[in-house]
Motif scaffolding. Structure first.
Motif: not given
Length: 169
Positions: A22-27, A148-153
């Protein structure tokens, strides 16, 4: 499954060894970055101030000085050796942390790590150095960090340039 639910779920690619990633989220990435600025950036800046002198660091012209008042900035030009040494220390520190464990102190605290985007293993030295250089392009455009906010990964511009990804550890 409703479209709204599908749209907001992040893909979980499978690495070649089997487990899902799982990819890390922006926050999470942003909090790790801010933590690194304090845990890595401040000590390096203090070291540079000790070696090159407090006046050199505190009274030198910054980027906004050059843009707003170039004549005044010429009077207080920064020491290029101090700037180069500081950037070199940042690069060495970040790349060493990323290569050793994939984690800087901030990333370790947030339980995320930097990996090669294709293999999900430790990235090569070249990719990690390119990632560090990509930070400057991301910072210069500002939108690079928010990509990164606009990409699924969740990959930012510097990740796309270097072929790396930040995943949950």
């Amino acid at each position: 499954m409703r479209w709204r639910e599908i749209k907001h779920t992040k893909p979980k690619p499978k690495s070649k060894s089997g487990p899902t990633v799982t990819y890390a989220d922006f926050r999470t990435r942003a909090l790790a970055f801010v933590t690194d600025i304090f845990m890595i950036g401040i000590p390096i800046t203090l070291l540079i101030m000790i070696v090159f002198g407090h006046d050199q660091m505190m009274n030198s012209a910054g980027g906004m000085d050059v843009l707003m008042n170039p004549a005044e900035a010429q009077k207080h030009a920064p020491n290029p050796y101090a700037s180069m040494t500081q950037m070199l220390l940042y690069a060495v520190t970040f790349v060493l942390f990323w290569h050793k464990s994939g984690q800087t102190p901030g990333k370790k605290m947030m339980r995320i790590r930097v990996v090669d985007a294709a293999t999900f293993r430790t990235a090569s030295w070249g990719r990690l150095l390119l990632r560090f250089i990509g930070y400057f392009l991301s910072a210069f455009t500002l939108i690079g960090f928010f990509t990164g906010l606009f990409r699924r990964d969740g990959r930012a511009l510097h990740d796309l340039i270097s072929g790396t990804a930040v995943i949950n550890a």
